[in-house]
Design a protein around this motif. Structure first.
Motif, mmCIF file in Angstrom:
data_model
loop_
_atom_site.group_PDB
_atom_site.id
_atom_site.type_symbol
_atom_site.label_atom_id
_atom_site.label_comp_id
_atom_site.label_asym_id
_atom_site.label_seq_id
_atom_site.Cartn_x
_atom_site.Cartn_y
_atom_site.Cartn_z
ATOM 1 N N LEU A 256 0.954 -1.114 0.026
ATOM 2 C CA LEU A 256 -0.063 0.052 -0.111
ATOM 3 C C LEU A 256 0.903 1.355 -0.089
ATOM 4 O O LEU A 256 1.649 1.314 0.855
ATOM 5 N N PRO A 257 0.590 2.249 -0.834
ATOM 6 C CA PRO A 257 1.146 3.571 -0.932
ATOM 7 C C PRO A 257 0.893 4.322 0.390
ATOM 8 O O PRO A 257 -0.074 4.200 0.923
ATOM 9 N N LEU A 258 1.790 5.240 0.651
ATOM 10 C CA LEU A 258 1.496 6.404 1.499
ATOM 11 C C LEU A 258 0.529 7.291 1.138
ATOM 12 O O LEU A 258 0.576 7.893 -0.088
ATOM 13 N N VAL A 259 -0.304 7.425 2.046
ATOM 14 C CA VAL A 259 -1.472 8.752 1.694
ATOM 15 C C VAL A 259 -1.323 9.732 2.753
ATOM 16 O O VAL A 259 -1.351 9.411 3.988
ATOM 17 N N THR A 260 -1.493 10.981 2.156
ATOM 18 C CA THR A 260 -1.522 12.113 3.058
ATOM 19 C C THR A 260 -3.066 12.472 3.158
ATOM 20 O O THR A 260 -3.669 12.873 2.009
ATOM 21 N N LEU B 168 -11.338 14.388 13.413
ATOM 22 C CA LEU B 168 -9.966 13.541 13.549
ATOM 23 C C LEU B 168 -10.139 12.168 14.030
ATOM 24 O O LEU B 168 -9.375 11.358 14.111
ATOM 25 N N THR B 169 -11.482 11.818 14.896
ATOM 26 C CA THR B 169 -11.709 10.719 15.407
ATOM 27 C C THR B 169 -11.822 9.968 14.282
ATOM 28 O O THR B 169 -11.504 8.506 14.328
ATOM 29 N N SER B 170 -12.688 10.166 13.324
ATOM 30 C CA SER B 170 -13.205 9.521 12.130
ATOM 31 C C SER B 170 -11.981 9.092 11.345
ATOM 32 O O SER B 170 -11.700 7.901 10.593
ATOM 33 N N VAL B 171 -10.823 10.042 11.128
ATOM 34 C CA VAL B 171 -9.826 9.677 10.259
ATOM 35 C C VAL B 171 -9.043 8.732 11.114
ATOM 36 O O VAL B 171 -8.306 7.760 10.509
ATOM 37 N N ALA B 172 -8.726 8.796 12.248
ATOM 38 C CA ALA B 172 -8.032 7.827 13.069
ATOM 39 C C ALA B 172 -8.436 6.386 12.784
ATOM 40 O O ALA B 172 -7.755 5.431 13.059
ATOM 41 N N GLN B 173 -9.800 6.347 12.509
ATOM 42 C CA GLN B 173 -10.514 4.982 12.326
ATOM 43 C C GLN B 173 -10.319 4.220 11.051
ATOM 44 O O GLN B 173 -10.919 3.331 10.656
ATOM 45 N N LEU B 174 -9.559 5.069 10.142
ATOM 46 C CA LEU B 174 -9.484 4.590 8.747
ATOM 47 C C LEU B 174 -8.794 3.263 8.695
ATOM 48 O O LEU B 174 -7.686 2.843 9.477
ATOM 49 N N LYS C 293 -1.123 2.521 9.841
ATOM 50 C CA LYS C 293 -0.478 3.823 10.506
ATOM 51 C C LYS C 293 0.770 4.193 9.791
ATOM 52 O O LYS C 293 0.881 5.655 9.438
ATOM 53 N N ASP C 294 1.593 3.461 9.496
ATOM 54 C CA ASP C 294 2.840 3.870 8.752
ATOM 55 C C ASP C 294 2.746 4.256 7.589
ATOM 56 O O ASP C 294 3.676 4.654 6.748
ATOM 57 N N LYS C 295 1.573 3.901 6.985
ATOM 58 C CA LYS C 295 1.333 4.338 5.335
ATOM 59 C C LYS C 295 0.311 5.521 5.376
ATOM 60 O O LYS C 295 -0.084 6.044 4.346
ATOM 61 N N LEU C 296 0.296 6.405 6.539
ATOM 62 C CA LEU C 296 -0.941 7.487 6.736
ATOM 63 C C LEU C 296 -0.024 8.650 7.264
ATOM 64 O O LEU C 296 0.303 8.595 8.459
ATOM 65 N N GLN C 297 -0.336 9.612 6.684
ATOM 66 C CA GLN C 297 0.018 11.111 7.127
ATOM 67 C C GLN C 297 -1.015 11.877 7.286
ATOM 68 O O GLN C 297 -1.726 12.217 6.497
ATOM 69 N N LEU D 142 -2.133 15.760 19.352
ATOM 70 C CA LEU D 142 -1.356 14.982 20.522
ATOM 71 C C LEU D 142 -1.795 13.608 20.774
ATOM 72 O O LEU D 142 -1.048 12.578 20.971
ATOM 73 N N LYS D 143 -3.004 13.394 20.878
ATOM 74 C CA LYS D 143 -3.367 11.946 21.279
ATOM 75 C C LYS D 143 -3.249 11.061 20.051
ATOM 76 O O LYS D 143 -2.711 10.050 20.122
ATOM 77 N N LEU D 144 -3.400 11.542 18.892
ATOM 78 C CA LEU D 144 -2.958 10.825 17.598
ATOM 79 C C LEU D 144 -1.699 10.451 17.532
ATOM 80 O O LEU D 144 -1.287 9.338 17.512
ATOM 81 N N GLN D 145 -0.639 11.497 17.740
ATOM 82 C CA GLN D 145 0.609 11.173 17.979
ATOM 83 C C GLN D 145 1.116 10.204 18.966
ATOM 84 O O GLN D 145 1.854 9.350 18.816
ATOM 85 N N GLY D 146 0.234 10.292 20.074
ATOM 86 C CA GLY D 146 0.561 9.158 21.103
ATOM 87 C C GLY D 146 0.148 7.932 20.817
ATOM 88 O O GLY D 146 0.638 6.908 21.279
ATOM 89 N N GLU D 147 -0.854 7.766 19.774
ATOM 90 C CA GLU D 147 -1.313 6.545 19.254
ATOM 91 C C GLU D 147 -0.445 5.963 18.310
ATOM 92 O O GLU D 147 -1.051 4.769 17.522
ATOM 93 N N GLY D 148 0.449 6.692 17.840
ATOM 94 C CA GLY D 148 1.502 6.371 16.719
ATOM 95 C C GLY D 148 1.139 6.833 15.309
ATOM 96 O O GLY D 148 1.902 6.223 14.418
#
Length: 498
Positions: free
Chosen positions: A50-54, A70-76, A80-84, A104-110
């Motif tokens: 899978l490619p990196l998606v911003t 932001l909550t909905s985007v975090a549930q995609l 995680k390593d392919k998502l910015q 900050l919460k999202l960053q804490g979740e990786g």
């Protein structure tokens, strides 16, 4: 006197013929939809990795919805390593502090998440997107406005179409989180369904130009760059970039079966603000890109459809002209036989008004095959609202024609939904309001005028005219009184979401 009668009548018929032309275009769209909708795009192959998606999230003063976004985007459903995640924040209120906490919460979740805050709103949304691209790591850019709540599987359903190197954009169909919230949202949903299901599908699958809807779509970053990038000389940067990219031979895909839900404006001022921006921006794009379209190598039928699309909002001017001609025509119509009148007016009615009814019924039948008939009761409301919006939208057309500049006015969002016929939350107080204008006063006077015309038709026993004219006072009174009610609530300190 006879010359004056014929002058009024000819002008009246010409205005109706102009509206009939755009009505005929609607019927052509339905024909193209029925002929080509079965041609679903196919995935060429699938990415082995899978490619990196911003994910770009442009926001401006969205304190009620930024957390939900932001909550909905975090549930995609995407690694995680392919998502910015880029929150492109131009806010001047507490949206920024709320967003900082959520990032900050999202960053804490990786998550690779960042808040990009601008003090200078140069270029408005287009400027924010352009600024975000400078640090975007992804080869593909998923854009979501603040009022959208993407389904978790949206990227998995779309990203593999980009294995075709000539695909520049994948656009999903908007859904409606609060479709049943009130009468206004119900009718808005019908308007949008007609555009998104019928127009976008018909244009895309028949080989015509179609445009990015500003949100709910994924761009290939190379396509944006190749087309000249985001420009902010129009209020509809999405339409502008879409035409420029397709003129560079990039191909787009519209996936009507992939839905991305969003919140509709719940009050009249928010709806007017949104419609004004879309209408004015489309005419600005018409002036900017239509000459290039006609100079291009595309077939004539593609150029004609693009012209009809880009000029369609001129129908608001024709509707305003019609408003001024209806009463003189009823009073000073030249003598002619009933058969001649029928021969002139029946075809015009079918194309000018009947086409609208048929168009929106078809969209409901396509999206809701088992319950579309329940929407019939809302068709008179749709017609009335369209008439009531004519002053607001005609003003937008004139501003674009006269090169009158205006800023990108946001549509207020309140984080309200209506699911399973129950309001999801109690009314929420908010200081967010659309910009006020004198338009409601003019709409009210138009309502009074057409009420007089309606009563006159009834007293003269002209029931056909009475039925035809009924949506006019209803529409103008609805749009004006709804705006007055919002102003009254604000003045009394009780500004609430209905």
């Amino acid at each position: 006197m006879e010359f004056l009668k014929w002058s009024w009548y000819v002008a009246y018929v010409l205005a109706l013929l102009g509206l009939s032309g755009y009505g005929c275009h609607r019927l052509c769209i339905v024909y193209l939809y029925l002929k080509h909708s079965w041609r679903r795009p196919e995935i060429k192959t699938r990415f082995s990795e899978l490619p990196l998606v911003t994910v770009q999230l442009p926001v401006f003063n969205e304190m009620h919805v930024v957390k939900r976004l932001l909550t909905s985007v975090a549930q995609l459903d995407y690694p995680k390593d392919k998502l910015q995640i880029q929150l492109l924040d131009d806010s001047t209120d507490e949206t920024t502090s709320i967003a900082e906490g959520e990032i900050l919460k999202l960053q804490g979740e990786g998550f690779d998440a960042e808040l990009i805050h601008r003090e200078d709103r140069t270029g408005f949304k287009a400027g924010a997107l352009e600024n975000g691209l400078e640090t975007a790591k992804g080869e593909y850019v998923f854009i979501l406005d603040a009022d959208f709540v993407p389904n978790p599987d949206v990227l998995q359903k779309t990203i593999h179409y980009f294995t075709d190197d000539k695909i520049g954009l994948i656009q999903t169909r908007w859904g409606h989180l609060n479709r049943n919230y009130n009468l206004l949202t119900r009718v808005q949903a019908m308007f949008l369904d007609g555009h998104l299901e019928l127009e976008q599908t018909a244009r895309n699958r028949s080989g015509r130009f179609f445009t990015f809807n500003g949100t709910g779509g994924i761009w290939r970053k190379e396509c944006i760059s190749d087309a000249g990038g985001w420009e902010h000389d129009t209020l509809t940067e999405d339409m502008d970039l879409s035409y420029r990219a397709q003129l560079r031979d990039w191909r787009f895909i519209f996936l009507n079966e992939v839905e991305t839900p969003a919140e509709l404006p719940v009050d009249m001022d928010g709806f007017k603000s949104q419609q004004h921006r879309w209408t004015k921006g489309s005419i600005q794009c018409c002036k900017k890109v239509l000459p290039a379209i006609w100079k291009s190598k595309f077939p004539l039928y593609v150029k004609l459809e693009a012209t009809a699309h880009l000029t369609s909002n001129f129908a608001w001017l024709l509707l305003m002209v019609l408003c001024f001609l209806i009463f003189p025509n009823t009073k000073y119509q030249p003598e002619m036989s009933l058969w001649v009148k029928a021969l002139i007016h029946i075809p015009i009615f079918i194309f000018a008004s009947g086409s609208v009814v048929f168009f929106y019924l078809m969209s409901q039948k396509a999206l809701h095959p088992k319950s579309w008939w329940k929407e019939i009761v809302y068709l008179p409301c749709l017609l009335a609202l369209g008439i009531g919006m004519s002053i607001n939208n005609a003003r937008a057309v004139m501003e674009a024609l006269l090169n009158m500049e205006s800023g990108f006015v946001r549509t207020p969002k309140y984080g309200v939904e209506k699911i399973r016929e129950e309001k999801s939350s109690s009314p929420r107080k908010s200081r967010y309001k659309a910009i006020k204008s004198a338009t409601p006063i003019l709409e009210f006077f138009f309502g009074v005028f057409f009420l007089f015309v309606l009563i006159d038709a009834l007293l003269n026993g002209n029931l056909v005219s009475f039925i035809f004219l009924l949506p006019f006072p209803l529409g103008f009174f609805y749009t004006s009184i709804s705006s007055f009610a919002i102003s009254w609530s604000a003045a009394t300190g009780d500004r609430q979401v209905e």
